[in-house]
Design a protein around this motif. Sequence first.
Motif, PDB file in Angstrom:
ATOM      1  N   GLU A  93       0.821  -1.221   0.000  1.00  0.00           N
ATOM      2  CA  GLU A  93       0.000   0.000   0.000  1.00  0.00           C
ATOM      3  C   GLU A  93       0.843   1.253   0.000  1.00  0.00           C
ATOM      4  O   GLU A  93       0.510   2.221  -0.676  1.00  0.00           O
ATOM      5  CB  GLU A  93      -0.953  -0.014   1.204  1.00  0.00           C
ATOM      6  CG  GLU A  93      -2.082  -1.014   1.003  1.00  0.00           C
ATOM      7  CD  GLU A  93      -3.014  -1.094   2.218  1.00  0.00           C
ATOM      8  OE1 GLU A  93      -3.942  -1.923   2.161  1.00  0.00           O
ATOM      9  OE2 GLU A  93      -2.827  -0.316   3.190  1.00  0.00           O
TER      10      GLU A  93
ATOM     11  N   THR B 268      -6.879  -0.283  -5.894  1.00  0.00           N
ATOM     12  CA  THR B 268      -5.607  -0.239  -5.164  1.00  0.00           C
ATOM     13  C   THR B 268      -5.115  -1.666  -4.926  1.00  0.00           C
ATOM     14  O   THR B 268      -5.913  -2.576  -4.716  1.00  0.00           O
ATOM     15  CB  THR B 268      -5.770   0.467  -3.803  1.00  0.00           C
ATOM     16  OG1 THR B 268      -6.915  -0.085  -3.139  1.00  0.00           O
ATOM     17  CG2 THR B 268      -5.991   1.956  -4.005  1.00  0.00           C
TER      18      THR B 268
ATOM     19  N   THR C 267      -3.501  -4.510  -2.774  1.00  0.00           N
ATOM     20  CA  THR C 267      -3.473  -4.767  -1.333  1.00  0.00           C
ATOM     21  C   THR C 267      -3.191  -6.237  -1.104  1.00  0.00           C
ATOM     22  O   THR C 267      -3.134  -7.037  -2.050  1.00  0.00           O
ATOM     23  CB  THR C 267      -4.818  -4.358  -0.686  1.00  0.00           C
ATOM     24  OG1 THR C 267      -4.724  -4.535   0.716  1.00  0.00           O
ATOM     25  CG2 THR C 267      -5.975  -5.175  -1.245  1.00  0.00           C
TER      26      THR C 267
END
Lengths: 564, 80
Positions: free
Chosen positions: A57, A117, A119
């Motif tokens: 992240e 995103t 992750t």
Amino acid sequence: MTRPPFDPNRRRALFDQVEHAAAADPGGSARRGAHAAGDGPPLTVSRLGDLIRRLLEDGVPGPLRVVGEIANLTERTHVYFSLRDESASISCVLFASDARRTRFSAANGHRVIVTGTLTHYGAQGRTQIQVRRVDPDGAGDLAARFEALCRELRALGWFDDARKRPLPILPQRVAVITSPTGAALHDVRATALARCPAVGLVLVPVRVQGDGAADEIARALRFVSRRAAALGIDAVLLTRGGGSAEDLWTFNDRRIAEAIRASGVPVVAAIGHESDTTIAELVADRRASTPTQATMMLVPDRAELEVQLGHMASRLRALVRARVESARWRLARNAAAEFLRAPGLRVARLRAAVDRGERDLARAVAGRLSAASIRLERLAGRLTRIRPAVVVGVRHERVGALGQRLVSACHRRLERARAAIRFASPRLSDAVRRGLHQRRSRLVAQEAVLRLLDPQRILRLGFVRVERADLTPVTRASALATGERVALLFVDGRRCATIDASGGSSAGPGDDPPMGPSDDHPGDPPAAARRPTRGTARRRPAASSGLFEDATPRPDDPAPAAGT
Amino acid sequence: MPRATASAPGPEPLPDPSTLSFEAASAELESIIARVEEGEIPLEECLAARRRGEALIGRCRAILEQAERELERVEPDGDA
């Protein structure tokens, strides 16, 4: 967002970045060094997973855009799939809240660009992309798919004008398939009410954008088509207001196109603004640029219809009137029409013919009457010329009977004629009646004359008829020789006599005293005639029949007894 | 040939105008006008045609004068 799409092939560089980031962290570096060295307390799996998540992240800050093909798509509460290319694969998760927001309906094998995103999910030791949105791959993808569907449906003939159905002139009820909350519905209602409130609107509420909207719309179209008769629906208005190309994309769905094509009632579509074109509009029977325009196509203006009806009514009236007029005109040219047009004329004509017939009849009757009376007169004239002496000795009673017959025959004839006249027409002219009267009085006079001529009557008066032996009458004294035997005819019988030589005659030869019925002073009869004579009185039927024959009218036939 | 007579094409009884839709009424009206126009209708039927036409026009007007209708709403039931 301006970053290039993430490429899994570039992961080497990413790890370099991670290493670089870790090296920059002194604590971490120490721990790494320790781990690498194998001394110090070991890391728990959870700690490791946490470390990996943090590294990913921090080291790969989102949002990432990754292009790939969808595989292993599963939809539970959230949507899970793999994104892969020829040599690599990465897990993806699309949470339900995000899935509702994204308008792209993905399927296995679709090439998409996911935005999200990177992750690490420690519980399953899985590195994955938490996806925020899914877009079709390539900038021209939507347009390309639109074009492809257009080509396909055009080839199928779904856009052909030939299969487009006409809209009803005045629909009974229109099914409006649209969002119950959109501005489009308001426009449709307002327009329909303003134009013709008699047209009923039936709202079939649907979502007009987003996931599942296309399916909902297709279902609504099928429902309306199936229940159209029961609901009294004879047209469909499919519409929505303006929106982005993505908002309108729903209406490029093949399922909607199929439902429109299968619809039992005509469909008018108005999707978005005028510049937008959707498959739904191309397949629809009519296309309008706005909801308002679509409503105007379906709902006619009442006032306009009234005007049209008025035109039709007056046209019909005028046509029928013209038809009747032309027929009347033709009739008028026809001779037979005279009677129809002026029945009085024909009646008058008939009446004139009747009158003419009446006059002819009267003339004919009068003619026959006068013929009869001429005959009668002639007869009477002949009778007048018969001297009593001639008559004596024949069947004088017959003469009387004949006279009677004549008279009564005339009477009968008169009666018949009178009856005929009475029967034929009570309107015989007075002239005819006067003529009849005159003739009747003449007849009465002639009857009297006949009666005077009766031989019996003459004999009764004291006249005597003298005949020779051969029964020829003796009309002159000079015709007799002395000593000649004659017969004397009296009213009651016959005697014979001999002519005396000494009988002086007061009448000379050629001196013929008038002898007529009205002659009351006949010359003195010869003395011998006054003497009763003895002899046989013989009747001669032949003479009688001769007299009878004489009685029949024969013009220019002199009476046989006369002129002897 | 009683059957033939029974099935002989007689003039079909015309539907009561009050049962006709605007569409049907105006279509019939058009056809009547066309027939009168082309002189297809015998003279004696002309006046009947006119009476029929007036009735159809009356029907159309009655439909137009119907009261304003409420917006109805139907929810699509299960898909077939």
